[in-house]
Each structure stands twice: as structure tokens, then as C-alpha cells.
Write an enzyme that holds these catalytic residues in place. Structure first.
Site, short mmCIF file in Angstrom:
data_model
loop_
_atom_site.label_atom_id
_atom_site.label_comp_id
_atom_site.label_asym_id
_atom_site.label_seq_id
_atom_site.Cartn_x
_atom_site.Cartn_y
_atom_site.Cartn_z
N LYS A 1 -8.13 5.54 -19.97
CA LYS A 1 -8.36 6.01 -21.34
C LYS A 1 -7.08 5.86 -22.17
O LYS A 1 -6.56 4.77 -22.27
CB LYS A 1 -8.86 7.46 -21.29
CG LYS A 1 -9.93 7.71 -20.22
CD LYS A 1 -11.20 6.95 -20.50
CE LYS A 1 -12.40 7.30 -19.68
NZ LYS A 1 -12.52 6.86 -18.33
N ASP B 1 -7.23 18.18 -15.64
CA ASP B 1 -7.51 16.79 -16.03
C ASP B 1 -7.09 16.67 -17.50
O ASP B 1 -7.72 17.22 -18.39
CB ASP B 1 -9.00 16.49 -15.84
CG ASP B 1 -9.34 15.03 -16.15
OD1 ASP B 1 -8.64 14.42 -16.96
OD2 ASP B 1 -10.34 14.53 -15.59
N ARG C 1 0.85 -1.21 0.00
CA ARG C 1 0.00 0.00 0.00
C ARG C 1 0.88 1.25 0.00
O ARG C 1 0.55 2.28 -0.56
CB ARG C 1 -0.96 0.00 1.20
CG ARG C 1 -1.69 1.34 1.39
CD ARG C 1 -2.97 1.23 2.22
NE ARG C 1 -2.83 0.43 3.41
CZ ARG C 1 -2.20 0.82 4.52
NH1 ARG C 1 -1.64 2.01 4.60
NH2 ARG C 1 -2.14 0.00 5.56
N TYR D 1 -15.97 15.72 -16.74
CA TYR D 1 -16.55 14.39 -16.66
C TYR D 1 -17.61 14.38 -15.55
O TYR D 1 -17.37 14.90 -14.45
CB TYR D 1 -15.44 13.36 -16.39
CG TYR D 1 -15.99 12.01 -16.00
CD1 TYR D 1 -16.80 11.30 -16.89
CD2 TYR D 1 -15.75 11.47 -14.75
CE1 TYR D 1 -17.34 10.08 -16.53
CE2 TYR D 1 -16.28 10.24 -14.39
CZ TYR D 1 -17.08 9.55 -15.29
OH TYR D 1 -17.62 8.35 -14.94
C1 LIG Z 1 -11.94 13.22 -18.41
C2 LIG Z 1 -12.19 12.14 -17.38
N1 LIG Z 1 -11.66 12.27 -16.15
C3 LIG Z 1 -11.86 11.34 -15.20
C4 LIG Z 1 -12.63 10.21 -15.44
C5 LIG Z 1 -12.84 9.19 -14.36
O1 LIG Z 1 -11.99 8.11 -14.59
P1 LIG Z 1 -12.29 6.58 -14.17
O2 LIG Z 1 -13.46 6.11 -14.95
O3 LIG Z 1 -11.00 5.88 -14.53
O4 LIG Z 1 -12.54 6.57 -12.71
C6 LIG Z 1 -13.21 10.04 -16.71
C7 LIG Z 1 -14.03 8.85 -17.00
O5 LIG Z 1 -14.66 8.74 -18.02
C8 LIG Z 1 -12.98 11.04 -17.70
O6 LIG Z 1 -13.51 10.94 -18.93
#
Ligand SMILES: Cc1ncc(COP(=O)(O)O)c(C=O)c1O
Length: 396
Positions: free
Chosen positions: A208, A183, A61, A113
Site C-alpha cells: 500500500k 497494523d 533466505r 482487513y
Molecule cells: C490493512 C491491511 N493489512 C494487511 C493486508 C494484507 O496485505 P497484502 O495484500 O500485501 O498481503 C491488507 C491488504 O489489503 C490491508 O489492507
């Protein structure tokens, strides 16, 4: 590999190109065996020679050598001092907001998101954090929303799913004492390095493009400042927000081809955006590489090497046509992910952004008829043939 060749194998310098760094930066042959592929250290704990005498790892961890290679690789590519990997993109976002304390305020982009505002409004607000949502493309609105209590400005650019852009450099110049978090899931450091543009923290859903093959969920954060890195690593261990060695290994493997994949995603997305824009049954196409994109000049300035593989569009006939289109595709998959080698289609209003209220969705430009396409790396002619037959079925 001989002992000699292991010794002469050096990490590439910061001046080497992106593709070279993605393959080699933190990935030297395993010191114990010479294995060229980073081994999966599938272990809970590490033997100590005497109490407190160990080789830098005590418990998985707190740290794991496979995960560490991924953390170091991403830190090098995103130009930070260090990184931290997580089980999902959402746990990476949770960790970043957990740097705040009760009463602190964050400015969050209105188009992000859908899971991010759900986390902020339904969970983090219960712990006394305050959030204001603004159109971060509007610098005056950002400036007005920042108060002396604002500790974070959180943006996503291009944003999911409208592709709305935020000028990272301009926001970094007005953020006052707040930390700017970007992000960077949609473009990855292959196409945009937010820390170079003034961000303090950059994060990913590695689910992604970074991993890129629809095989894992994961998250990562890279930090510009040493103290923030120390605080985040402390938090990661204390909260138990970690990534598994196997998922880290798959993600390291994906990272090695990130540069070539992103080039092909960009090429294919441009071809498909132009095809859709010229189609008489399509009413709107949003792709930063099109001259018609509302922020085309910012896109050219901010995206150093391409505009990515994501685009959104609307068909004549709105929601009904969109639904029929999505279920008429055969090569393209209707699925709730993006950024993988396979082309995928999503209906944001009922899938990825269903957690948002209708009012918030419409304010963010996420109309009921909007269709999001994550353009993969297949042959573009085959993709166009599939889109074409589905549009013909959906719109008479
Ligand atoms: C731009 C973006 N940030 C964060 C996330 C969240 O990621 P996760 O699905 O791996 O938890 C997503 C999920 O689609 C996303 O498109």
C-alpha cells in the site's frame, strides 16, 4: 562519489525530521561502489573466504543486503529495534501470529482487513491457536476478552474499510501480559508511530502506501523488543517468509517520497470527504478528518500529522447505486488495492472483505452499500469531476 565524500557521509541522527530519515536513515552510498541508489543484490549466495568467514551474508533466505536496507529503514521510521520484510502483508501477519504456540489466545479487532480473520479462523486455528474478535474501540470489551492465555492483541487503526479507530495508548495500558500489535498500513509512520504510543509490534502491507505505486506486494514488521526481533528473524528464515531484493528495491524507492505523498493523500482525502459530505445523493461519509466522524476527537489526538487517504461512503440507493457508481468512473480505477498514487475504488462486501461471513461483516459495520475510496495524489478537481459524473449516472 569520491572515497573521501563516502567517508564523510553520515547517517542522520534520530532528531532529524521524518522526510530526511525516510530518504537517508539506512541508505548510505553503497560501500563498494559509492552508488547512491541502494543496489539490487540479486544473488542467492555469498562467497566465503574460509568456512564460516564471510561478510555477514551467507544465503539470501537468511539475509540480503538490499532487503536489509529496507528492514533497517522501516525500523528507524517506526522507532523499533529492528525490522523484517516479507513477500506480502499476509506473510508478515502469518509471521507475527507464528510467534504464538498451541493453546495461546489472541484478541483481534472486529474490523480488520478480511484476510486476517480468514488466516486466523481457517488456518491458524488448525494449529491450536484461539481467537476472540472484539470491537477494539470499546476498551471494556478488550479488557474482558483478555485472559491469562492472551499473548497478542491485534488491532488495525484506522480499520479497513470503516475507518473505525482504536485508542492505541489506552489499549497498551490494559493489555496485561499480551503484546500489542498494530497494523499501521493505513497511516504509515509518516502519520502515526504505534510504538511511540505503546505498541510492541507494528506491521504493514507495504503493498500500500509504503511502496505506493501499485508495483509490488510486500509486508513488513517492526519490533520494539530485541528478543521479539530475534525470534521473528529466526522464524522468517525457518519458515522462508522473505521478500525479494527487487521488490525491496522498489519499496525503498517508494519510501523516499512517503512523506510528500502522505501529505498530498491527506489533503486530497479531506477535500473529497467534504465534497461527498455536502452531496445530496450521499447518505454517509466516514473520514477521520471530518467533524462528523464518530471518533473525531480520538482522531485529532492520535493522528499526529493527518488522517490519511482512505475514506468510505454510501450513496442513496444502496448496493445497486454503489455498483453502478463503481463501474461509471473513468479516471478513478475500480481495483482491489489501496494506498497508491492512483485513486482507486473498492466494494468491500464483494471484494476485499468477501472472505468474511455476512453476519461478521454486518457486525463490523461493513454494509452491502459501503464504497471504499483510496484517494490518490491526482489533482483534486479532476477527481471530483469524475466522482460527480459517476454519482449522477448511479443515482437518479
Ligand atoms: C490493512 C491491511 N493489512 C494487511 C493486508 C494484507 O496485505 P497484502 O495484500 O500485501 O498481503 C491488507 C491488504 O489489503 C490491508 O489492507
Amino acid at each position: 562519489m569520491t572515497e573521501q565524500s563516502q567517508k564523510t557521509k553520515k547517517r542522520p541522527s534520530a532528531e532529524t525530521g521524518f522526510a530526511t530519515r525516510a530518504i537517508h536513515a539506512a541508505q548510505i552510498p553503497d560501500p563498494t561502489t559509492g552508488a547512491v541508489s541502494t543496489p539490487i543484490y540479486q544473488t542467492t549466495t555469498y562467497a566465503q573466504k574460509a568456512v564460516g568467514v564471510h561478510k555477514g551474508y551467507t544465503y539470501s533466505r537468511t539475509g540480503n543486503p538490499t532487503v536489509q536496507v529496507l528492514e533497517d529503514s522501516l525500523a528507524i521510521l517506526e522507532k523499533g529495534v529492528g525490522g523484517a520484510c516479507f513477500g506480502t502483508g499476509m506473510s508478515a501477519i502469518t509471521a507475527v501470529f507464528s510467534l504464538l504456540s498451541q493453546g495461546d489466545h489472541a484478541v483481534v479487532g472486529r474490523v480488520v482487513y478480511g484476510g486476517t480473520p480468514r488466516l486466523c479462523d481457517n488456518i491458524l486455528s488448525r494449529f491450536g491457536l484461539k481467537f476472540t474478535y472484539v470491537d477494539t474501540g470499546d476498551l471494556e470489551a478488550v479488557n474482558e476478552a483478555i485472559t491469562e492465555k492472551t499473548k497478542l492483541v491485534f488491532i488495525e487503526t484506522p480499520a479497513n474499510p470503516t475507518l473505525k479507530l482504536t485508542d492505541i495508548k489506552a489499549v497498551s495500558e490494559i493489555k496485561k501480559n499480551a503484546k500489542l500489535v498494530v497494523d499501521n498500513t493505513f497511516l504509515t509512520p509518516a502519520l502515526q508511530v504505534p510504538i511511540d504510543l505503546g505498541a510492541d509490534i507494528t506491521l504493514h502491507s507495504t503493498t500500500k502506501y509504503i511502496e505506493g505505486h501499485n508495483t509490488t506486494v510486500g509486508g513488513a514488521v517492526v519490533l520494539k523488543h530485541k528478543k521479539d526481533h530475534e525470534d521473528l528473524k529466526y522464524l522468517q528464515n525457518a519458515m522462508g517468509l522473505i521478500q525479494s531484493p527487487f521488490n525491496a528495491w522498489l519499496t525503498i524507492r517508494g519510501l523516499k517520497t512517503l512523506d510528500v505523498r502522505m501529505k498530498r493523500h491527506c489533503e486530497n482525502a479531506q477535500i473529497i470527504a467534504e465534497y461527498l459530505e455536502g452531496h445530496p445523493k450521499v447518505t454517509k461519509v466516514l473520514y477521520p478528518g471530518l467533524d462528523s466522524f464518530p471518533q473525531a476527537s480520538l482522531a485529532r489526538r492520535q493522528h499526529s500529522k493527518g488522517h490519511g487517504g482512505m475514506l468510505s461512503f454510501e450513496l442513496k440507493g444502496g448496493v445497486k447505486a454503489g455498483m453502478k457508481f463503481a463501474s461509471s468512473l473513468s479516471l478513478v480505477t475500480l481495483a482491489e488495492n489501496l494506498g497508491a498514487v492512483e485513486t482507486m475504488v473498492t466494494h468491500p462486501a464483494t471484494m476485499t472483505h468477501a472472505a468474511m461471513s455476512k453476519k461478521a461483516r454486518l457486525e463490523a459495520g461493513i454494509t452491502d452499500g459501503l464504497i471504499r475510496l483510496s484517494v490518490g495524489i491526482e489533482d483534486p478537481d479532476d477527481l471530483i469531476a469524475d466522482l460527480d459524473q459517476a454519482i449522477r449516472k448511479a443515482v437518479s
